[in-house]
Write a protein that holds these residues in place. Structure first.
Motif, PDB file in Angstrom:
ATOM      1  N   ARG A   1       0.827  -1.200   0.000  1.00 57.20           N
ATOM      2  CA  ARG A   1       0.000   0.000   0.000  1.00 57.20           C
ATOM      3  C   ARG A   1       0.870   1.262   0.000  1.00 57.20           C
ATOM      4  N   GLY A   2       1.952   1.234   0.765  1.00 52.14           N
ATOM      5  CA  GLY A   2       2.873   2.367   0.763  1.00 52.14           C
ATOM      6  C   GLY A   2       3.449   2.618  -0.621  1.00 52.14           C
ATOM      7  N   GLY A   3       3.809   1.539  -1.309  1.00 54.20           N
ATOM      8  CA  GLY A   3       4.356   1.672  -2.651  1.00 54.20           C
ATOM      9  C   GLY A   3       3.333   2.196  -3.644  1.00 54.20           C
ATOM     10  N   ILE A   4       2.098   1.757  -3.504  1.00 54.07           N
ATOM     11  CA  ILE A   4       1.031   2.233  -4.402  1.00 54.07           C
ATOM     12  C   ILE A   4       0.752   3.710  -4.145  1.00 54.07           C
ATOM     13  N   HIS A   5       0.694   4.100  -2.878  1.00 50.69           N
ATOM     14  CA  HIS A   5       0.504   5.519  -2.571  1.00 50.69           C
ATOM     15  C   HIS A   5       1.647   6.352  -3.159  1.00 50.69           C
ATOM     16  N   ARG A   6       2.852   5.818  -3.077  1.00 47.18           N
ATOM     17  CA  ARG A   6       4.010   6.537  -3.636  1.00 47.18           C
ATOM     18  C   ARG A   6       3.880   6.668  -5.153  1.00 47.18           C
ATOM     19  N   LYS A   7       3.470   5.600  -5.820  1.00 47.25           N
ATOM     20  CA  LYS A   7       3.285   5.644  -7.277  1.00 47.25           C
ATOM     21  C   LYS A   7       2.195   6.651  -7.654  1.00 47.25           C
ATOM     22  N   LEU A   8       1.123   6.686  -6.877  1.00 45.32           N
ATOM     23  CA  LEU A   8       0.054   7.655  -7.129  1.00 45.32           C
ATOM     24  C   LEU A   8       0.572   9.086  -6.945  1.00 45.32           C
ATOM     25  N   ALA A   9       1.422   9.290  -5.951  1.00 46.74           N
ATOM     26  CA  ALA A   9       2.007  10.613  -5.731  1.00 46.74           C
ATOM     27  C   ALA A   9       2.876  11.010  -6.921  1.00 46.74           C
ATOM     28  N   GLN A  10       3.683  10.079  -7.395  1.00 41.37           N
ATOM     29  CA  GLN A  10       4.544  10.371  -8.537  1.00 41.37           C
ATOM     30  C   GLN A  10       3.718  10.674  -9.787  1.00 41.37           C
ATOM     31  N   ALA A  11       2.637   9.930  -9.972  1.00 45.56           N
ATOM     32  CA  ALA A  11       1.760  10.186 -11.124  1.00 45.56           C
ATOM     33  C   ALA A  11       1.120  11.572 -11.004  1.00 45.56           C
TER      34      ALA A  11
ATOM     35  N   TYR B   1      11.508  -6.510   5.696  1.00 42.50           N
ATOM     36  CA  TYR B   1      10.525  -5.445   5.501  1.00 42.50           C
ATOM     37  C   TYR B   1      10.895  -4.191   6.284  1.00 42.50           C
ATOM     38  N   VAL B   2      11.455  -4.370   7.469  1.00 45.10           N
ATOM     39  CA  VAL B   2      11.872  -3.213   8.264  1.00 45.10           C
ATOM     40  C   VAL B   2      12.961  -2.438   7.531  1.00 45.10           C
ATOM     41  N   THR B   3      13.936  -3.153   6.986  1.00 50.33           N
ATOM     42  CA  THR B   3      15.012  -2.505   6.241  1.00 50.33           C
ATOM     43  C   THR B   3      14.465  -1.756   5.037  1.00 50.33           C
ATOM     44  N   LYS B   4      13.572  -2.399   4.304  1.00 50.95           N
ATOM     45  CA  LYS B   4      12.999  -1.754   3.119  1.00 50.95           C
ATOM     46  C   LYS B   4      12.150  -0.548   3.510  1.00 50.95           C
ATOM     47  N   ALA B   5      11.355  -0.671   4.564  1.00 53.19           N
ATOM     48  CA  ALA B   5      10.516   0.446   5.015  1.00 53.19           C
ATOM     49  C   ALA B   5      11.382   1.632   5.438  1.00 53.19           C
ATOM     50  N   GLN B   6      12.477   1.361   6.154  1.00 53.76           N
ATOM     51  CA  GLN B   6      13.375   2.441   6.568  1.00 53.76           C
ATOM     52  C   GLN B   6      13.986   3.136   5.349  1.00 53.76           C
ATOM     53  N   ARG B   7      14.370   2.351   4.354  1.00 54.34           N
ATOM     54  CA  ARG B   7      14.939   2.913   3.126  1.00 54.34           C
ATOM     55  C   ARG B   7      13.894   3.773   2.399  1.00 54.34           C
ATOM     56  N   CYS B   8      12.670   3.280   2.332  1.00 55.88           N
ATOM     57  CA  CYS B   8      11.590   4.039   1.673  1.00 55.88           C
ATOM     58  C   CYS B   8      11.300   5.341   2.405  1.00 55.88           C
ATOM     59  N   ILE B   9      11.281   5.306   3.719  1.00 56.09           N
ATOM     60  CA  ILE B   9      11.048   6.519   4.507  1.00 56.09           C
ATOM     61  C   ILE B   9      12.167   7.520   4.268  1.00 56.09           C
ATOM     62  N   GLN B  10      13.403   7.040   4.201  1.00 53.37           N
ATOM     63  CA  GLN B  10      14.531   7.927   3.931  1.00 53.37           C
ATOM     64  C   GLN B  10      14.396   8.558   2.550  1.00 53.37           C
ATOM     65  N   GLN B  11      13.997   7.765   1.562  1.00 51.29           N
ATOM     66  CA  GLN B  11      13.801   8.303   0.216  1.00 51.29           C
ATOM     67  C   GLN B  11      12.690   9.341   0.188  1.00 51.29           C
ATOM     68  N   LEU B  12      11.610   9.086   0.928  1.00 49.90           N
ATOM     69  CA  LEU B  12      10.521  10.074   1.007  1.00 49.90           C
ATOM     70  C   LEU B  12      11.008  11.361   1.674  1.00 49.90           C
ATOM     71  N   SER B  13      11.819  11.225   2.711  1.00 49.95           N
ATOM     72  CA  SER B  13      12.362  12.411   3.396  1.00 49.95           C
ATOM     73  C   SER B  13      13.264  13.203   2.462  1.00 49.95           C
TER      74      SER B  13
END
Length: 163
Positions: A46-56, A102-114
């Motif tokens: 869901r986080g990835g889909i929300h991110r894709k929607l934001a990019q679109a 998943y924790v590692t990936k989530a942390q990486r995604c949060i850093q990318q969003l920041s």
């Protein structure tokens, strides 16, 4: 789950709204043997889909010859989707027991969003300052509720309420 697989297929075809609908169905339809609240993959998806929607939405905002109102709305939609994406990734971090991958990936995604948010803010301040000469005239992100409907659905609901 079949819905999770289908959502992933939709994402691969850039059909983000139906993908999000499948994920929301998984979350709403609590299966007897599965605790969706602790299912890391659902929240990462869901986080990835929300991110894709934001990019679109950002891409829409950047279209040449777009009407000012459409650009502003697309920018607001992007901001909202990025906020939701971050919330989903943060949820993954709060799930116990944790899952290292998943924790590692989530942390990486949060850093990318920041990182993205910092770049967006610098760009926004720079463009506002150059347009107005006043850096205080740029607006920061506005808080949205935790409703999980799309920005388009929220606008439709607001229009219906006004009628």
């Amino acid at each position: 789950s079949a819905l999770l697989n289908r959502a992933c297929c939709y994402v691969g075809m850039s059909k983000f709204e139906p993908a999000l609908a499948d994920i929301e169905t998984i979350i709403a339809d609590k299966a007897p043997d599965v605790d969706v609240e602790k299912w890391h993959k659902v929240w990462m998806s869901r986080g990835g889909i929300h991110r894709k929607l934001a990019q679109a939405s950002e891409a829409q905002a950047g279209l040449p010859h777009a009407a000012a109102a459409a650009v502003k709305q697309a920018e607001e939609d992007a901001k909202l989707y990025y906020e939701r994406s971050r919330e989903d990734y943060e949820r993954v971090l709060s799930i116990a027991p944790s899952h290292e991958g998943y924790v590692t990936k989530a942390q990486r995604c949060i850093q990318q969003l920041s990182d993205h948010d910092r770049k967006r803010r610098r760009s926004s301040v720079a463009s506002t300052t150059s347009a107005t000469g006043d850096p205080s005239s740029s607006s920061g992100p506005h808080a949205q509720g935790h409703k999980m409907s799309s920005p388009q659905q929220q606008r439709q609901q607001q229009q219906q309420q006004q009628q």
